[in-house]
Design an enzyme around this catalytic site. Structure first.
Site, PDB file in Angstrom:
ATOM      1  N   SER A  80       5.497  -4.243  -0.640  1.00 29.01           N
ATOM      2  CA  SER A  80       5.278  -5.340  -1.592  1.00 29.01           C
ATOM      3  C   SER A  80       6.474  -6.297  -1.590  1.00 29.01           C
ATOM      4  O   SER A  80       7.554  -5.950  -1.131  1.00 29.01           O
ATOM      5  CB  SER A  80       5.069  -4.768  -2.992  1.00 29.01           C
ATOM      6  OG  SER A  80       4.034  -3.812  -2.972  1.00 29.01           O
TER       7      SER A  80
HETATM    8  N1  SAH Z   1       4.955   0.734  -3.136  1.00 29.09           N
HETATM    9  C1  SAH Z   1       4.836   0.389  -1.736  1.00 29.09           C
HETATM   10  C2  SAH Z   1       3.816  -0.698  -1.498  1.00 29.09           C
HETATM   11  C3  SAH Z   1       2.463  -0.144  -1.469  1.00 29.09           C
HETATM   12  S1  SAH Z   1       1.134  -1.146  -0.894  1.00 29.09           S
HETATM   13  C4  SAH Z   1       6.172   0.068  -1.131  1.00 29.09           C
HETATM   14  O1  SAH Z   1       7.174   0.146  -1.842  1.00 29.09           O
HETATM   15  O2  SAH Z   1       6.247  -0.239   0.071  1.00 29.09           O
HETATM   16  C5  SAH Z   1      -0.201  -0.157  -1.463  1.00 29.09           C
HETATM   17  C6  SAH Z   1      -0.369   1.177  -0.783  1.00 29.09           C
HETATM   18  O3  SAH Z   1      -1.353   1.896  -1.507  1.00 29.09           O
HETATM   19  C7  SAH Z   1      -0.862   1.115   0.663  1.00 29.09           C
HETATM   20  O4  SAH Z   1       0.051   1.800   1.489  1.00 29.09           O
HETATM   21  C8  SAH Z   1      -2.211   1.835   0.617  1.00 29.09           C
HETATM   22  O5  SAH Z   1      -2.500   2.585   1.778  1.00 29.09           O
HETATM   23  C9  SAH Z   1      -2.034   2.739  -0.599  1.00 29.09           C
HETATM   24  N2  SAH Z   1      -3.261   3.219  -1.242  1.00 29.09           N
HETATM   25  C10 SAH Z   1      -4.462   2.589  -1.388  1.00 29.09           C
HETATM   26  N3  SAH Z   1      -5.323   3.370  -2.065  1.00 29.09           N
HETATM   27  C11 SAH Z   1      -4.663   4.523  -2.372  1.00 29.09           C
HETATM   28  C12 SAH Z   1      -5.017   5.709  -3.080  1.00 29.09           C
HETATM   29  N4  SAH Z   1      -6.227   5.883  -3.604  1.00 29.09           N
HETATM   30  N5  SAH Z   1      -4.076   6.684  -3.190  1.00 29.09           N
HETATM   31  C13 SAH Z   1      -2.829   6.537  -2.669  1.00 29.09           C
HETATM   32  N6  SAH Z   1      -2.445   5.429  -1.998  1.00 29.09           N
HETATM   33  C14 SAH Z   1      -3.339   4.429  -1.861  1.00 29.09           C
END
Ligand code: SAH
Length: 233
Positions: A80
């Site tokens: 993000s």
């Molecule tokens: N916090 C992260 C950014 C995450 S982007 C960082 O610091 O880099 C959102 C993430 O959520 C993606 O990697 C995606 O694969 C994951 N995601 C989507 N649905 C999910 C679920 N049901 N459970 C766990 N992760 C999920």
């Protein structure tokens, strides 16, 4: 390349030095403070300490402190924007000693920042649904010395009862409402934050688990990848 309305800069060979990244990191923290997004000293020290560039694939590394999400290994996964972390952690009032659950590990950067904030008396558990992204985060966190962050491969909408209850929960992917298991796994007076889908918009929403039920407070419009998996509301 475009991810959900964000224009992603072109991949290129990295040339920036450690000193340049340090200067960018300090400048970014000052800017976030000036914008009123960063207030707590503890969150500020965490942002100054964790080298965000180490959580980014080399072809996007030089863009580490720009306000864009960047692609990382896995389907639909991103790290993000830099401002996301104070945007989530300030209203959560994430603090020393907290047990913190993150849904959507992504690059592992958010988990590393959270670990710096909660300290060694706290705990960070982070769940990722994509196996390729989970491995990427694991490598990053191990390489950067965050061996005690507990990384789980699975559907974050189900939470992780094994380490519950949690003081704080953050979802970094958008869903219709807070998944019920996550509210159950929150301590009394605990807080959770998530981008909630409302029509064609997403609103960052803070939930507080009060004795008389849950309270929801809308904070601002945001844009995140969608939560996947069967458990999502
Ligand atoms: N916090 C992260 C950014 C995450 S982007 C960082 O610091 O880099 C959102 C993430 O959520 C993606 O990697 C995606 O694969 C994951 N995601 C989507 N649905 C999910 C679920 N049901 N459970 C766990 N992760 C999920």
């Amino acid at each position: 390349m475009v991810i959900r309305g964000w224009i992603i800069p072109p991949p290129k060979a990295p040339i920036k030095t450690v000193t340049e990244f340090e200067a960018e990191r300090r400048a970014k923290a000052r800017l976030l403070e000036a914008q009123g997004l960063l207030k707590s000293e503890r969150i500020k020290s965490a942002l100054l300490k964790v080298p965000r560039e180490e959580f980014i694939p080399s072809q996007y590394r030089d863009y580490a402190y720009e306000e864009v999400p960047l692609p990382i290994p896995g389907a639909l996964a991103t790290i993000s924007c830099p401002h996301s972390y104070p945007l989530f952690y300030e209203p959560l009032e994430l603090a020393r000693g907290h047990r913190f659950l993150e849904i959507g590990t992504g690059s592992g950067y958010g988990a590393a920042v959270a670990r710096e904030v909660v300290g060694n008396q706290g705990l960070v558990v982070s769940i990722e649904i994509d196996p390729v992204t989970h491995e990427f985060a694991k490598r990053n966190l191990e390489r950067m010395g965050y061996a005690d962050v507990l990384l789980i491969l699975g559907d974050g909408a189900l939470g992780y009862p094994g380490m519950a209850p949690y003081d704080r929960v953050a979802l970094t992917a958008a869903c219709r409402d807070f998944p019920a298991p996550l509210i159950e796994q929150l301590k009394p007076d605990g807080r959770a934050i998530a981008p909630l889908v409302e029509g064609d918009r997403q609103i960052l929403t803070l939930l507080t688990k009060a004795p008389d039920g849950v309270r929801r407070e809308k904070l601002c419009a945001v844009l995140y990848v969608a939560l996947r998996g069967g458990g999502s509301p």
